[in-house]
Scaffold this active site. Structure first.
Site, PDB file in Angstrom:
ATOM      1  N   GLU A   5      40.759  34.296  51.656  1.00  0.00           N
ATOM      2  CA  GLU A   5      41.177  33.666  52.907  1.00  0.00           C
ATOM      3  C   GLU A   5      40.809  34.573  54.081  1.00  0.00           C
ATOM      4  O   GLU A   5      41.080  35.772  54.019  1.00  0.00           O
ATOM      5  CB  GLU A   5      42.693  33.396  52.896  1.00  0.00           C
ATOM      6  CG  GLU A   5      43.100  32.392  51.828  1.00  0.00           C
ATOM      7  CD  GLU A   5      44.595  32.077  51.835  1.00  0.00           C
ATOM      8  OE1 GLU A   5      45.315  32.600  52.718  1.00  0.00           O
ATOM      9  OE2 GLU A   5      45.041  31.305  50.966  1.00  0.00           O
ATOM     10  N   ARG A  15      49.712  29.673  45.527  1.00  0.00           N
ATOM     11  CA  ARG A  15      48.809  30.787  45.789  1.00  0.00           C
ATOM     12  C   ARG A  15      47.418  30.382  45.328  1.00  0.00           C
ATOM     13  O   ARG A  15      47.255  29.654  44.351  1.00  0.00           O
ATOM     14  CB  ARG A  15      49.263  32.054  45.048  1.00  0.00           C
ATOM     15  CG  ARG A  15      50.408  32.782  45.725  1.00  0.00           C
ATOM     16  CD  ARG A  15      49.929  33.486  46.981  1.00  0.00           C
ATOM     17  NE  ARG A  15      50.960  34.324  47.591  1.00  0.00           N
ATOM     18  CZ  ARG A  15      51.675  33.969  48.644  1.00  0.00           C
ATOM     19  NH1 ARG A  15      51.516  32.766  49.186  1.00  0.00           N
ATOM     20  NH2 ARG A  15      52.565  34.802  49.159  1.00  0.00           N
ATOM     21  N   HIS A  19      46.023  27.475  54.850  1.00  0.00           N
ATOM     22  CA  HIS A  19      47.286  28.141  54.487  1.00  0.00           C
ATOM     23  C   HIS A  19      48.360  27.865  55.539  1.00  0.00           C
ATOM     24  O   HIS A  19      48.934  28.791  56.124  1.00  0.00           O
ATOM     25  CB  HIS A  19      47.069  29.641  54.328  1.00  0.00           C
ATOM     26  CG  HIS A  19      48.098  30.287  53.442  1.00  0.00           C
ATOM     27  ND1 HIS A  19      47.784  31.306  52.580  1.00  0.00           N
ATOM     28  CD2 HIS A  19      49.432  30.054  53.282  1.00  0.00           C
ATOM     29  CE1 HIS A  19      48.873  31.682  51.925  1.00  0.00           C
ATOM     30  NE2 HIS A  19      49.890  30.938  52.340  1.00  0.00           N
TER      31      HIS A  19
END
Length: 315
Positions: free
Chosen positions: A251, A222, A270
C-alpha cells in the site's frame, strides 16, 4: 507518540487532560530511536509505520505500554515484543459500524451493478439491465471479533443468510476449520479477520476454487489475507465473479498492478473504517486508556500477543 502528518489538531489538549503531568514527545519513524529511550508509553498513530517500533526496539529501555490507533496489531507483533512485559492495546470498537456499512455498500454495488452504471454514465450510454437482489443470498464472514460480528449483523438485517467464522466454534460462530465446507453455496466471502500465521494467505487458489463461479470476494481485513495473484487468476478464468479489495499486500497499490483494471474488480484505498469522526474516536479511546494507565487501572483492549488480537474477555 509515533505519528504521521494526520494527527487531530486537538490531540495535545486531550492528552494533557488525561495525563496533565506527563511529558509528551512526538516523533516520526526516523526519529523514534532517539525519542524512545526513557518513554513509558507509546502511541502508534499510523499503523503503517509500526515497523519502526521493531527497528527501534533496542532503545525501549522503559517502555511498558504500546497503543495502536488501529484494530490490527500484526505490525507490532514480533519476537522481542511478545517475549517482553510490554502491554499492547488496540483500537477495537472504533471501526465496527463503519466497516459493516462499507461491506454492505460493496455487496449492494455488486448486486446492483453500480460500477458499470457509473462507467456507462461517463460514456453517456443508456443501457438497461436487470440486477440482483441480496435478500436470501449467502454471505460467509471470516472474523469472529467485533468487526466481523457487526458485518454479519448488518448483512443479516437486510435479509442475507450469514455464516460467521471465527478461530474457535461458539454459539453462532463456526470454527475456522469448517470454512472449506461452507463455501460451496456462498455468494459473498467477506474477510474481516486479523492477520495471523493461521489467516495469512487464506484466500488462495484452493479456497477460491471452492466458491461457485458467481461468488464475490470482499476483503476489509489485511491485505496479506489474500493471495492477490490467485484472485487475478480466478477473475481472469471466470472462477470468481468479482472482488472488492480495500487492503493490499503493498500500500499504496502500485500503478502497474493488474488489480486496477480487472473486470469485476473494485479497488479502494484502505478506507473502509474511516468514516467522519474516526480520528476523534481514536483519540477518545487512547486518552481514556492513558488515564487508566496513569491511575494503575485495567486497560481496555489488551491484546493477546500470542494470538494477535483482543480476547473476548478483555475490557
Amino acid at each position: 507518540m509515533l505519528h504521521s502528518a494526520d494527527l487531530p489538531p486537538d490531540l495535545d489538549r486531550q492528552v494533557a487532560a488525561a495525563a496533565p503531568d506527563a511529558r509528551i514527545c512526538y516523533a516520526t519513524a526516523p526519529e523514534l530511536p532517539d525519542s524512545l529511550p526513557g518513554a513509558d508509553a507509546l502511541l502508534v498513530w499510523d499503523f503503517t509505520i509500526g515497523d519502526a517500533v521493531r527497528a527501534s526496539w533496542a532503545a525501549a529501555d522503559r517502555l511498558r505500554w504500546v497503543h495502536t490507533a488501529s484494530a490490527g496489531v500484526d505490525r507490532l507483533i514480533f519476537d522481542e515484543m511478545v517475549a517482553s512485559d510490554v502491554v499492547i492495546t488496540n483500537s477495537r470498537g472504533v471501526f465496527d459500524t463503519a466497516m459493516a456499512e462499507y461491506v454492505l455498500g460493496l455487496v449492494l454495488a455488486f448486486a446492483k451493478d453500480l460500477p458499470r452504471t457509473l462507467r456507462l454514465q461517463d460514456q453517456r450510454e443508456w443501457r438497461h439491465r436487470e440486477t440482483e437482489t441480496i435478500a436470501g443470498r449467502t454471505a460467509v464472514v471470516v472474523g469472529g471479533g467485533p468487526i466481523g460480528a457487526a458485518i454479519a449483523a448488518l448483512l443479516g438485517a437486510v435479509g442475507m443468510r450469514v455464516r460467521l467464522v471465527g478461530r474457535r466454534a461458539r454459539a453462532g460462530v463456526h470454527a475456522a476449520e469448517e470454512l472449506p465446507g461452507l463455501l460451496g453455496d456462498t455468494d459473498y466471502l467477506v474477510l474481516a479477520a486479523p492477520l495471523t500465521e493461521q489467516t495469512r494467505g487464506m484466500a488462495n487458489a484452493a479456497t477460491l476454487a471452492l466458491l461457485p463461479p458467481h461468488a464475490r470476494l470482499i476483503n476489509v481485513g489485511r491485505g496479506a489475507l489474500v493471495v492477490e495473484d490467485d484472485v487475478v487468476a480466478a477473475l481472469r478464468a471466470g472462477g470468481l465473479a468479482g472482488a472488492a479489495l480495500d487492503v493490499f499486500t503493498a500500500e499504496p497499490l502500485p500503478p502497474d498492478s493488474p488489480l486496477w483494471t480487472l473486470p469485476g474488480m473494485i479497488v479502494s484505498p484502505h478506507m473502509s473504517g474511516d468514516a467522519v469522526g474516526w480520528r476523534e474516536s481514536l483519540v477518545g479511546l487512547f486518552t481514556d486508556n492513558l488515564a487508566r494507565y496513569r491511575a494503575g487501572q485495567p486497560l481496555r483492549n489488551v491484546v493477546d500477543k500470542t494470538h494477535g488480537y483482543v480476547n473476548s474477555g478483555s475490557l
